[in-house]
Write an enzyme that holds these catalytic residues in place. Structure first.
Site, short mmCIF file in Angstrom:
data_model
loop_
_atom_site.label_atom_id
_atom_site.label_comp_id
_atom_site.label_asym_id
_atom_site.label_seq_id
_atom_site.Cartn_x
_atom_site.Cartn_y
_atom_site.Cartn_z
N CYS A 1 0.83 -1.26 -0.15
CA CYS A 1 -0.04 0.15 -0.29
C CYS A 1 0.84 1.40 0.14
O CYS A 1 2.09 1.21 0.59
CB CYS A 1 -0.74 0.01 1.23
SG CYS A 1 -2.04 1.35 1.19
N HIS B 1 -2.43 -3.84 5.18
CA HIS B 1 -2.04 -3.44 6.48
C HIS B 1 -3.50 -3.34 7.03
O HIS B 1 -4.67 -2.76 6.13
CB HIS B 1 -1.22 -2.15 6.73
CG HIS B 1 -1.82 -1.15 5.81
ND1 HIS B 1 -2.52 -0.09 6.78
CD2 HIS B 1 -1.72 -0.58 4.76
CE1 HIS B 1 -3.02 0.94 6.05
NE2 HIS B 1 -2.45 0.62 4.68
N ASP C 1 0.50 3.90 1.76
CA ASP C 1 0.29 4.36 2.99
C ASP C 1 1.82 4.75 3.54
O ASP C 1 2.66 4.04 3.45
CB ASP C 1 -0.55 3.59 3.94
CG ASP C 1 -0.79 4.28 5.19
OD1 ASP C 1 -0.14 4.74 5.87
OD2 ASP C 1 -2.26 4.11 5.42
N CYS D 1 -6.64 -0.24 6.56
CA CYS D 1 -6.28 0.69 5.43
C CYS D 1 -7.19 1.55 4.96
O CYS D 1 -8.52 1.23 5.00
CB CYS D 1 -6.25 -0.48 4.44
SG CYS D 1 -5.62 0.19 2.73
N ARG E 1 2.69 5.25 6.45
CA ARG E 1 3.15 4.40 7.79
C ARG E 1 3.67 3.35 7.60
O ARG E 1 3.94 2.45 8.41
CB ARG E 1 1.99 4.51 8.56
CG ARG E 1 1.09 5.96 8.98
CD ARG E 1 -0.09 5.73 9.74
NE ARG E 1 -1.03 5.30 8.57
CZ ARG E 1 -2.19 4.99 8.97
NH1 ARG E 1 -2.78 5.10 10.21
NH2 ARG E 1 -3.21 4.35 7.92
#
Length: 197
Positions: free
Chosen positions: A40, A96, A42, A99, A44
């Site tokens: 992803c 994750h 993302d 998400c 993080r």
């Protein structure tokens, strides 16, 4: 502009050379990762850091909600390069928990172009609707959908012609599915590994 990022870069480069004077010379010569990470976007979920690998050790493709759609030329190009040129041994699809892309796929809000991108997750949701509706807690339901999405993407990767042809020629290659937890930093193996044998 972005002077703090440039300064961070210089500090990082100096730290790498201090720890290993030949680091960048080796990196410059070749790229020979054993792994392709499909994850992803993302911020993080930093792929190399999560698995403790240096630059050059992990080939990475990231997009919203870690999709591996058979109609996406970007993903397919990365996959073909990783399998045919780099000869990676492991492809790891990593979602994750929590998400935002997975959540956006099913929360009913309209967002524009990304709604089209997230359509495969809505399909996964519909395929597993009974199982997911039986989970009353929204967060737990979302996390289960994150897992189911990874499982679907593993199937997509394993069915791609580049992967299938690699297995026909007996190339050592496995496709794995993991989910990363933002809460504790642990990656969970979903035990859906596909091999050519």
């Amino acid at each position: 502009m972005l002077d703090h990022l440039k300064a961070n870069n210089r500090t990082w480069a100096k730290r790498m050379v201090s720890a290993d004077p030949g680091f960048f010379k080796r990196l410059e010569r070749q790229q020979a990762p054993q792994y392709l990470w499909i994850g992803c976007s993302d911020s993080r979920v930093p792929a190399n850091e999560i698995v403790g690998l240096d630059p050059g050790e992990l080939f990475v493709h990231r997009n919203v909600a870690n999709l591996a759609p058979p109609q996406d030329a970007n993903y397919l190009s990365v996959l073909q390069f990783a399998v045919d040129v780099l000869k990676v041994k492991h492809i790891i699809v990593v979602g994750h928990y929590g998400c935002g892309g997975v959540s956006a796929a099913i929360d009913g809000k309209r967002r524009g172009l990304v709604d089209h991108w997230l359509h495969p997750i809505r399909e996964v949701f519909q395929q597993h609707r009974d199982q997911l509706d039986a989970i009353s807690d929204w967060s737990t339901r979302l996390n289960r959908l994150c897992e189911l999405n990874v499982m679907r993407q593993v199937k997509n990767v394993a069915s791609e012609v580049f992967v299938q042809e690699a297995w026909v020629r007996r190339q050592d290659l496995c496709v794995h599915g993991w989910v990363y937890s933002l809460a504790d930093g642990w990656a969970k193996d979903l035990n859906v590994t596909v091999t050519g044998s």
